[in-house]
Motif scaffolding. Sequence first.
Motif, mmCIF file in Angstrom:
data_model
loop_
_atom_site.group_PDB
_atom_site.id
_atom_site.type_symbol
_atom_site.label_atom_id
_atom_site.label_comp_id
_atom_site.label_asym_id
_atom_site.label_seq_id
_atom_site.Cartn_x
_atom_site.Cartn_y
_atom_site.Cartn_z
ATOM 1 N N ASP A 550 -17.841 22.720 52.840
ATOM 2 C CA ASP A 550 -17.043 23.607 51.983
ATOM 3 C C ASP A 550 -15.561 23.539 52.329
ATOM 4 O O ASP A 550 -14.775 24.402 51.931
ATOM 5 C CB ASP A 550 -17.554 25.043 52.134
ATOM 6 N N GLU A 551 -15.161 22.494 53.112
ATOM 7 C CA GLU A 551 -13.777 22.324 53.540
ATOM 8 C C GLU A 551 -12.914 21.844 52.370
ATOM 9 O O GLU A 551 -13.360 21.058 51.525
ATOM 10 C CB GLU A 551 -13.721 21.300 54.685
ATOM 11 N N VAL A 588 -27.503 22.561 50.597
ATOM 12 C CA VAL A 588 -27.810 22.028 49.266
ATOM 13 C C VAL A 588 -26.801 22.494 48.225
ATOM 14 O O VAL A 588 -26.307 21.704 47.411
ATOM 15 C CB VAL A 588 -29.248 22.419 48.850
ATOM 16 N N LYS A 589 -26.480 23.763 48.215
ATOM 17 C CA LYS A 589 -25.545 24.274 47.203
ATOM 18 C C LYS A 589 -24.168 23.627 47.335
ATOM 19 O O LYS A 589 -23.498 23.329 46.334
ATOM 20 C CB LYS A 589 -25.430 25.793 47.299
ATOM 21 N N HIS A 590 -23.747 23.387 48.572
ATOM 22 C CA HIS A 590 -22.459 22.707 48.773
ATOM 23 C C HIS A 590 -22.521 21.280 48.249
ATOM 24 O O HIS A 590 -21.586 20.800 47.591
ATOM 25 C CB HIS A 590 -22.090 22.695 50.256
ATOM 26 N N LEU A 591 -23.631 20.615 48.530
ATOM 27 C CA LEU A 591 -23.752 19.218 48.112
ATOM 28 C C LEU A 591 -23.773 19.083 46.599
ATOM 29 O O LEU A 591 -23.192 18.151 46.033
ATOM 30 C CB LEU A 591 -25.015 18.605 48.723
ATOM 31 N N LYS A 601 -15.199 9.239 46.322
ATOM 32 C CA LYS A 601 -15.717 8.904 47.654
ATOM 33 C C LYS A 601 -16.562 10.037 48.219
ATOM 34 O O LYS A 601 -17.604 9.800 48.849
ATOM 35 C CB LYS A 601 -14.563 8.578 48.600
ATOM 36 N N VAL A 602 -16.103 11.282 48.011
ATOM 37 C CA VAL A 602 -16.856 12.432 48.495
ATOM 38 C C VAL A 602 -18.145 12.586 47.699
ATOM 39 O O VAL A 602 -19.196 12.932 48.248
ATOM 40 C CB VAL A 602 -15.994 13.710 48.409
ATOM 41 N N GLN A 603 -18.072 12.319 46.391
ATOM 42 C CA GLN A 603 -19.276 12.385 45.556
ATOM 43 C C GLN A 603 -20.375 11.466 46.079
ATOM 44 O O GLN A 603 -21.527 11.866 46.225
ATOM 45 C CB GLN A 603 -18.925 11.972 44.123
ATOM 46 N N LEU A 609 -26.412 11.973 51.025
ATOM 47 C CA LEU A 609 -27.007 12.997 51.879
ATOM 48 C C LEU A 609 -28.011 13.830 51.100
ATOM 49 O O LEU A 609 -29.119 14.107 51.595
ATOM 50 C CB LEU A 609 -25.901 13.892 52.456
ATOM 51 N N LEU A 610 -27.656 14.231 49.892
ATOM 52 C CA LEU A 610 -28.567 15.045 49.082
ATOM 53 C C LEU A 610 -29.867 14.282 48.806
ATOM 54 O O LEU A 610 -30.968 14.864 48.839
ATOM 55 C CB LEU A 610 -27.881 15.422 47.764
#
Length: 670
Positions: A550-551, A588-591, A601-603, A609-610
Motif C-alpha cells: 500500500d506504499e 489480496v485486496k492490495h494486489l 511494472k508494478v501491475q 504474486l496474486l
Amino acid sequence: MADIVKQILAKPIQLADQVSKLAEDPHSFKQECSELKSKTEKLAALLRQAARASSDLYERPTRRIIDDTEQVLDKALALVTKCCASKNLMKRVFTIIPATQFKKMSGNLENSIGDVSWLLRVSAASADGRDDEYLGLPPIAANEPILCLIWEQIATLVNGSIDDRSDAAASLVSLARDNDRYGKLIIEEGGVGPLLKLVKEGRIEGQENAARAIGLLGRDPESVEHMIHAGVCTVFAKILKDGPMKVQSMVAWAVSELTNNHPKCQDHFAQNNIIRLLVGHLAFETIQEHSKYAITSNKAAMSIHSVVVASSHDKQITGSAITNTPTATPNNNVKGVNGDEKQILGQIPHPMGKNNLNNSMHNVVKHTMSTMPSKVGQRSPSSPLQPIVNSTGHQQNHSLDSKSSHHLSSAAKGRELEDPATKTAMKAMAAKALWHLAKGNSSICKSITESRALLCFAVLLEKGSDDVQYNSAMALMEIASVAEEDPDLRRSAFKPNSPAAKAVVDQVLKVIENGDTELLIPCIKAMGHLARTFKATETRIIGPLVKLLDEKESEITREAAIALTKFACSGNYLHLDHAKAIITAGGVKHLIQLVYFSEQKVQISSLVLLCYVAYHVPDSEELAQAEVLTVLEWASKQAYMIQHPTLDTLLPETKSRLELYQSRGGRGFY
C-alpha cells in the motif's frame, strides 16, 4: 631506466653530430646550412645534457619527444647531404631545393629544441631545480595540450618533493574526475606506478590524493586490470593493515570502486587478505573485544565478551550495559570498561532518535561471540576468517609476548584517538568495499559470513550514520542475493538458530516496519532473497511486507511484491504456509488494486504474486469474496500481461484451478 633513456638518446645525438659536420662546408646554400648547423649544435648540446640526466628523465615524454626529434634530424641530414652532394656544377643545378624547405626545417629544429628543453625542465629532480617556474607547453603539445599537463604531473610524482607529489596527485584527481579520456591518458602515460608508490610512502594528504586518483582511474575493466598487474592489491592490503585511518578509508573506497567496475578483480583482493582487514575495521568499536586472553589449560577454550556501540541518546543504558560487561583477563578477574571507552562509545548518536532503547542487540552480540570460543586463534582451511581480528586488523594468537602486546595496544590506542568523523567514514567505506566485494561471489560471501561481519552489519544497520547504514544494508542485500542461489552458503550463514543471522533479520525487519525510505529497497530485497530460510512458524515477516503493498512509491511497492513472490512461489518449500499468511495479512485486496490501477511494472509484479497465492490456495474464501477469478480473467485479456514469460503459463493454470472452486458470476473491471 637510465640505461633505456641513454639508448633512446644515442641515435639522435649521432645524427645531430653528422648534420653539424656536413653543414660546415656545403657546396650550395651555405648561409642556410650555417643556420641549420647552429640550431643543430644547440639541439645536440641539449640532448647530451639529457643523456647526463638520464636517471631523472620521465620515460613516456622522453620516448615521444626523442622519437620526434630523431625524425627531424633524419630530414635535416638528408637536406644538408643534398647541399654537399657533388662539386659538379650541372648536378648542383639540377638538384632543386626550394628555399621554403630550409625555412620549414629551421622551424622543426626550433620545435625540437623547445621540446627537449621542456623535457629537461619537467624532469628536474625537485621544484627548486625548476625554480618554481611555469613550464608552459612544449611545441609537441600543440595538438594535445592536456597530454603535457599529465606528463608534468606524473614527472612530479616520479621526482618531486613529498609536498609536490601530493599536489601532483591532487591535480591528477581533478583530471581523472573531469574526463574519462584524461583518466585513460594518465594510465597510458605511466601514472599508476608513481601513484601506488605515493600511497605507500607519502604523507597522509598525499596518500589520500593518490588513493583517490587510483579509485577514479579504475572506471573500466581494462584500467582495473592494469592496476592489478601494477600491484594495487598488495599496496592496498599494506595500507589497510598499517596505514593512517584517513588513508585506510580512502583505500577502502578505492577498493569498492575498482571491484564495482570490474567484478573479476574481487578474488585478487581476497587473496591479499583484504576481506579480513576490512572486517577488522568494521568491527572496531562496533563489537568491542580485548587483546588479553584467559588460558586455563591447553584444551581450554577462551571466551570473548563483546559489547555493542550504544547510543548517546541512552547514556544510562549504555553505561550500565558496558559497565556490567565482563572482560576476560589473564587472571580470570572481571573488570568493567574504563571511562575513556565509555566516552568514545557514547559519541555515536542513534539515527532513529529514540530515547529508550533496550539492550537486546548487546545480548545477541554477547551470546554470539561466546558461542565461538573454539574458533579463536585457530585457522581452518575452509574458514580463512575464523581467527578473531583485533582492532588493529592483526590476527591474535593464544600467546603474545610483551613486545607484540605493547605494539597491539599502542596501535589500538592510536585508532581510538581518531576523531569520530574519521571513524565513521572508515566504517562506511569498509562496508561499501565489502558490499562490492561480496556481489555475486560465493567464496567471498562465505569468508565474510564466517567472520563477525554479519553481526557488525546488524549493529551498524541499527546504530550507524546514514552512509554506514546504507552501505551495510547493501552489503547484506548482496550477501543474501548470493545465498539465495547458493544452498551451502544459505544453510551455513543464515540457519534459523544462528544468533548472528537472527540479529540480521531482526534489524532488516525493523527497517521495513519503520519505513526508512533510504534503506527500504535493499532491506526488502534482502528479505526476499532469504525467503527460503524462514520456518513456517516465522509469520512476522509477511505482515510488514504486505503493508508495503500500500506504499505510495511504486518502486517500493514493486520490490515488496517481488519479495513476497519469493515466499509464495512454487520453488519455496513452504509456499502454502506463506501464501496463507499473505492472505491473512490482507495482501489480496492490495494486489487487486495494484493489478488494476498501478503502472505496468508494478501491475506485472503484483499479478505474478496474486497468481501464486491463488494457485496454492484456490479454495480460499477470501479469494472468492475478493473475486480474484474476475481479476485474472480481466488480466488474461491484456496483451502485455499474457506476454510476460512467467505469466504466460502461470496465469492460465491459476485460472483453471480457481474455476474449480469459485464462480464466474462476480463483478469485475472490464
